[in-house]
Design a protein around this motif. Sequence first.
Motif, PDB file in Angstrom:
ATOM      1  N   PHE A   1     -11.406   9.681  -6.473  1.00  0.00           N
ATOM      2  CA  PHE A   1     -10.858   8.918  -5.370  1.00  0.00           C
ATOM      3  C   PHE A   1     -11.716   9.149  -4.127  1.00  0.00           C
ATOM      4  N   ALA A   2     -11.899   8.114  -3.334  1.00  0.00           N
ATOM      5  CA  ALA A   2     -12.657   8.239  -2.092  1.00  0.00           C
ATOM      6  C   ALA A   2     -11.847   9.059  -1.098  1.00  0.00           C
TER       7      ALA A   2
ATOM      8  N   ARG B   1      -2.588   9.802 -10.728  1.00  0.00           N
ATOM      9  CA  ARG B   1      -3.629   9.823 -11.753  1.00  0.00           C
ATOM     10  C   ARG B   1      -4.672  10.890 -11.391  1.00  0.00           C
ATOM     11  N   ALA B   2      -5.345  11.407 -12.391  1.00  0.00           N
ATOM     12  CA  ALA B   2      -6.394  12.399 -12.147  1.00  0.00           C
ATOM     13  C   ALA B   2      -7.599  11.755 -11.463  1.00  0.00           C
ATOM     14  N   ARG B   3      -7.859  10.501 -11.799  1.00  0.00           N
ATOM     15  CA  ARG B   3      -8.986   9.788 -11.183  1.00  0.00           C
ATOM     16  C   ARG B   3      -8.715   8.296 -11.254  1.00  0.00           C
ATOM     17  N   PRO B   4      -9.428   7.500 -10.468  1.00  0.00           N
ATOM     18  CA  PRO B   4      -9.238   6.047 -10.523  1.00  0.00           C
ATOM     19  C   PRO B   4      -9.686   5.478 -11.874  1.00  0.00           C
ATOM     20  N   LEU B   5      -9.270   4.271 -12.145  1.00  0.00           N
ATOM     21  CA  LEU B   5      -9.633   3.636 -13.415  1.00  0.00           C
ATOM     22  C   LEU B   5     -11.128   3.359 -13.516  1.00  0.00           C
ATOM     23  N   PHE B   6     -11.750   2.988 -12.402  1.00  0.00           N
ATOM     24  CA  PHE B   6     -13.135   2.521 -12.465  1.00  0.00           C
ATOM     25  C   PHE B   6     -14.086   3.342 -11.606  1.00  0.00           C
ATOM     26  N   ALA B   7     -13.739   4.574 -11.302  1.00  0.00           N
ATOM     27  CA  ALA B   7     -14.628   5.442 -10.520  1.00  0.00           C
ATOM     28  C   ALA B   7     -14.415   6.879 -10.960  1.00  0.00           C
ATOM     29  N   ALA B   8     -15.362   7.742 -10.617  1.00  0.00           N
ATOM     30  CA  ALA B   8     -15.286   9.151 -11.022  1.00  0.00           C
ATOM     31  C   ALA B   8     -14.235   9.921 -10.234  1.00  0.00           C
TER      32      ALA B   8
ATOM     33  N   HIS C   1       0.833  -1.205   0.000  1.00  0.00           N
ATOM     34  CA  HIS C   1       0.000   0.000   0.000  1.00  0.00           C
ATOM     35  C   HIS C   1       0.870   1.258   0.000  1.00  0.00           C
ATOM     36  N   ALA C   2       1.880   1.278   0.858  1.00  0.00           N
ATOM     37  CA  ALA C   2       2.745   2.462   0.958  1.00  0.00           C
ATOM     38  C   ALA C   2       3.483   2.722  -0.349  1.00  0.00           C
ATOM     39  N   ALA C   3       3.861   1.671  -1.038  1.00  0.00           N
ATOM     40  CA  ALA C   3       4.598   1.848  -2.298  1.00  0.00           C
ATOM     41  C   ALA C   3       3.676   2.272  -3.443  1.00  0.00           C
ATOM     42  N   LEU C   4       2.475   1.716  -3.499  1.00  0.00           N
ATOM     43  CA  LEU C   4       1.606   1.964  -4.651  1.00  0.00           C
ATOM     44  C   LEU C   4       0.696   3.180  -4.507  1.00  0.00           C
ATOM     45  N   ARG C   5       0.321   3.542  -3.311  1.00  0.00           N
ATOM     46  CA  ARG C   5      -0.617   4.655  -3.133  1.00  0.00           C
ATOM     47  C   ARG C   5      -0.122   5.963  -3.778  1.00  0.00           C
ATOM     48  N   PRO C   6       1.115   6.368  -3.543  1.00  0.00           N
ATOM     49  CA  PRO C   6       1.568   7.612  -4.202  1.00  0.00           C
ATOM     50  C   PRO C   6       1.551   7.503  -5.729  1.00  0.00           C
ATOM     51  N   LEU C   7       1.869   6.333  -6.263  1.00  0.00           N
ATOM     52  CA  LEU C   7       1.843   6.169  -7.722  1.00  0.00           C
ATOM     53  C   LEU C   7       0.420   6.243  -8.255  1.00  0.00           C
TER      54      LEU C   7
END
Length: 152
Positions: free
Chosen positions: A73-74, A64-71, A54-60
């Motif tokens: 980020f929560a 992105r401007a938005r998630p792949l499958f949602a309008a 989680h710590a490694a991937l969250r900043p990456l």
Amino acid sequence: MRSSLSAFLSGVLFALGLGLAGMTDPANVLGFLDLAGDWDYRLAFVMGGAIAVHAALRPLIHRRARPLFAAKFAALPRGRPDAPLLMGSALFGVGWGLAGYCPGPALTALASGAGQVLVFVAAMLVGFSLARVLQAPSRKAFGGAGVLPERR
């Protein structure tokens, strides 16, 4: 449809990880919680691995401007922990310590068909429903906001 498929695939990946790590066996969880006895440290490595990923991937991902499958980020709720959160956390811990299951491993262990798992999952679903009923008045008082997400 894409968000449902994403949620399903994430759940399958999570279940595979729990199964490979042995976390569907309540003896492993209870061994981790037995600090005064024959402590089983393996769950600490599972948790540490999850936190590291989680710590490694969250900043990456948040580049992105938005998630792949949602309008969007929560957003995580801000503020101090309230009584319902603390009470729910305590109940979760007590249930985890007594049964050796938390919701994810219990749902994964349903495939075993063991009676103990069936009873746990049934009790868990009753608890979810009870929490929703008990929180209904506070959600109305705060304009629909609450600890549990609203049903759609």
